[in-house]
Design a protein around this motif. Structure first.
Motif, PDB file in Angstrom:
ATOM      1  N   LEU A   3      -6.357 -11.599  -4.789  1.00  0.00           N
ATOM      2  CA  LEU A   3      -5.387 -10.604  -3.951  1.00  0.00           C
ATOM      3  C   LEU A   3      -5.725  -9.234  -4.168  1.00  0.00           C
ATOM      4  O   LEU A   3      -5.506  -8.398  -3.239  1.00  0.00           O
ATOM      5  CB  LEU A   3      -4.101 -11.048  -4.582  1.00  0.00           C
ATOM      6  CG  LEU A   3      -3.401 -12.343  -4.193  1.00  0.00           C
ATOM      7  CD1 LEU A   3      -2.203 -12.549  -4.714  1.00  0.00           C
ATOM      8  CD2 LEU A   3      -3.318 -12.597  -2.452  1.00  0.00           C
ATOM      9  N   GLN A  38      -4.186  -6.740  -1.061  1.00  0.00           N
ATOM     10  CA  GLN A  38      -2.727  -7.390  -0.710  1.00  0.00           C
ATOM     11  C   GLN A  38      -1.705  -6.980  -2.066  1.00  0.00           C
ATOM     12  O   GLN A  38      -1.008  -7.819  -2.574  1.00  0.00           O
ATOM     13  CB  GLN A  38      -2.841  -9.033  -1.089  1.00  0.00           C
ATOM     14  CG  GLN A  38      -3.804  -9.709   0.027  1.00  0.00           C
ATOM     15  CD  GLN A  38      -3.271  -9.274   1.647  1.00  0.00           C
ATOM     16  OE1 GLN A  38      -2.072  -9.408   1.785  1.00  0.00           O
ATOM     17  NE2 GLN A  38      -4.131  -8.969   2.373  1.00  0.00           N
ATOM     18  N   SER A  58       2.636  -7.018  -2.472  1.00  0.00           N
ATOM     19  CA  SER A  58       3.158  -8.001  -1.647  1.00  0.00           C
ATOM     20  C   SER A  58       3.830  -9.164  -2.513  1.00  0.00           C
ATOM     21  O   SER A  58       3.657  -8.980  -3.661  1.00  0.00           O
ATOM     22  CB  SER A  58       1.830  -8.608  -0.881  1.00  0.00           C
ATOM     23  OG  SER A  58       1.148  -9.076  -1.940  1.00  0.00           O
ATOM     24  N   LEU A  59       4.451  -9.956  -1.748  1.00  0.00           N
ATOM     25  CA  LEU A  59       5.345 -10.936  -2.376  1.00  0.00           C
ATOM     26  C   LEU A  59       4.075 -11.857  -3.092  1.00  0.00           C
ATOM     27  O   LEU A  59       4.469 -12.432  -4.151  1.00  0.00           O
ATOM     28  CB  LEU A  59       5.982 -11.784  -1.280  1.00  0.00           C
ATOM     29  CG  LEU A  59       7.134 -13.022  -1.818  1.00  0.00           C
ATOM     30  CD1 LEU A  59       7.744 -12.463  -3.106  1.00  0.00           C
ATOM     31  CD2 LEU A  59       7.416 -13.744  -0.879  1.00  0.00           C
ATOM     32  N   SER A 103       3.172 -10.297  -6.299  1.00  0.00           N
ATOM     33  CA  SER A 103       4.164 -10.298  -7.257  1.00  0.00           C
ATOM     34  C   SER A 103       4.303 -12.065  -7.952  1.00  0.00           C
ATOM     35  O   SER A 103       4.352 -11.856  -9.202  1.00  0.00           O
ATOM     36  CB  SER A 103       5.509 -10.081  -6.582  1.00  0.00           C
ATOM     37  OG  SER A 103       5.376  -8.662  -6.228  1.00  0.00           O
ATOM     38  N   GLY A 150       1.765   1.627  -2.942  1.00  0.00           N
ATOM     39  CA  GLY A 150       0.855   0.463  -3.269  1.00  0.00           C
ATOM     40  C   GLY A 150      -0.315   0.854  -4.097  1.00  0.00           C
ATOM     41  O   GLY A 150      -0.914   0.199  -4.737  1.00  0.00           O
ATOM     42  N   CYS A 167      -2.424  -0.812  -7.178  1.00  0.00           N
ATOM     43  CA  CYS A 167      -3.882  -1.481  -6.636  1.00  0.00           C
ATOM     44  C   CYS A 167      -4.909  -0.811  -7.634  1.00  0.00           C
ATOM     45  O   CYS A 167      -5.685  -1.728  -8.163  1.00  0.00           O
ATOM     46  CB  CYS A 167      -4.104  -1.297  -5.198  1.00  0.00           C
ATOM     47  SG  CYS A 167      -5.796  -1.795  -4.782  1.00  0.00           S
TER      48      CYS A 167
END
Length: 264
Positions: free
Chosen positions: A151, A156, A159-160, A163, A243, A247
């Motif tokens: 991810l 990503q 993102s859900l 998480s 984000g 990241c």
């Protein structure tokens, strides 16, 4: 020496090398285009972790004697499962040597060498198979780690899915990494008179090292994915990209704990 274990190890090595090659024919997600080899390598590691981690959990559930007698009590399938893992680590080591320099991957190669040395003891002697299967429970946490890395590579974050992967990584780190490590350490301490001194030293050093690194890994992921992902007030004169901080922190953690794919 167990011929079945050696045969399974060779077959596993060939299968995982074939998987490495086969993934080269498949497209890589655009965000991970710059890290194509890393993407393929982690995908193969994810397959191994899901296969051996699930197999270990199922095997221990159906055959609890492996816990009661980790030295001699095991079905033939357990030996094959351990051999599959050895074949993977040999195949992954070959893949690393082909795509990276020793300076880049010496820590990961050392990790693979220790794992192969420990698991090979079970294959060559036919003993300690149950103990080895318990150690494969760590791969359930490794599967979450690999998913989290994929991810990150595909950008990503946040993102859900990321998480959920982070929380799953922390949860499985406790239940399927720290708990098995604690049990193995306690068993080795109690049964040290029945185990050859060389294996006691090898097992003790390995368990201590993996245990300490597991705790450090959990703290770093907790800080990177949970604490630092909380919203902060913007600093005047600087535009914050949503984000980006999480990241970058996540990628740093992924590099620092590369030896923990347990890779595991």
């Amino acid at each position: 020496m167990e011929p079945l274990g050696l045969l399974a190890t060779g077959a596993s090595f060939a299968a995982f090398r074939g998987l490495h090659w086969g993934l080269q024919l498949l497209p890589t997600p655009k965000p991970a285009a710059r890290d194509r080899w890393k993407w393929r390598n982690i995908c193969v590691s994810l397959v191994h972790s899901l296969l051996t981690g699930t197999g270990a959990l199922l095997g221990l559930s159906l055959y609890p004697r492996m816990v009661a007698d980790p030295i001699r009590g095991h079905p033939p399938g357990a030996l094959v499962l351990v051999a599959v893992s050895v074949g993977y680590f040999l195949a992954d080591g070959a893949d690393i040597l082909r795509n990276q320099t020793l300076r880049q991957a010496w820590d990961l190669l050392c990790h693979h060498l220790v794992v192969v040395s420990c698991l090979s003891t079970a294959i060559l002697s036919g003993h300690y198979v149950g103990f080895s299967v318990v150690s494969l429970l760590l791969e359930l946490n490794s599967a979450c780690l690999h998913l989290r890395k994929l991810l990150l590579l595909s950008r990503q974050v946040p993102s859900l899915a990321f998480s959920m992967a982070s929380w799953a990584t922390l949860a499985t780190l406790v239940f399927f990494r720290l708990v098995p490590l604690g049990w193995m350490s306690l068993w080795l301490a109690r049964q040290h008179r029945e185990v050859p001194p060389a294996l006691v030293v090898l097992g003790g050093v390995g368990l201590s090292t993996v245990g300490i690194m597991s705790i450090v890994l959990g703290v770093r992921i907790l800080v990177s994915d949970v604490l630092k992902s909380r919203p902060h007030l913007p600093v005047s004169g600087h535009k914050k990209i949503p984000g980006m901080g999480a990241c970058c922190d996540g990628e740093r953690v992924a590099r620092e704990v590369s030896a923990f794919s347990m890779r595991d």
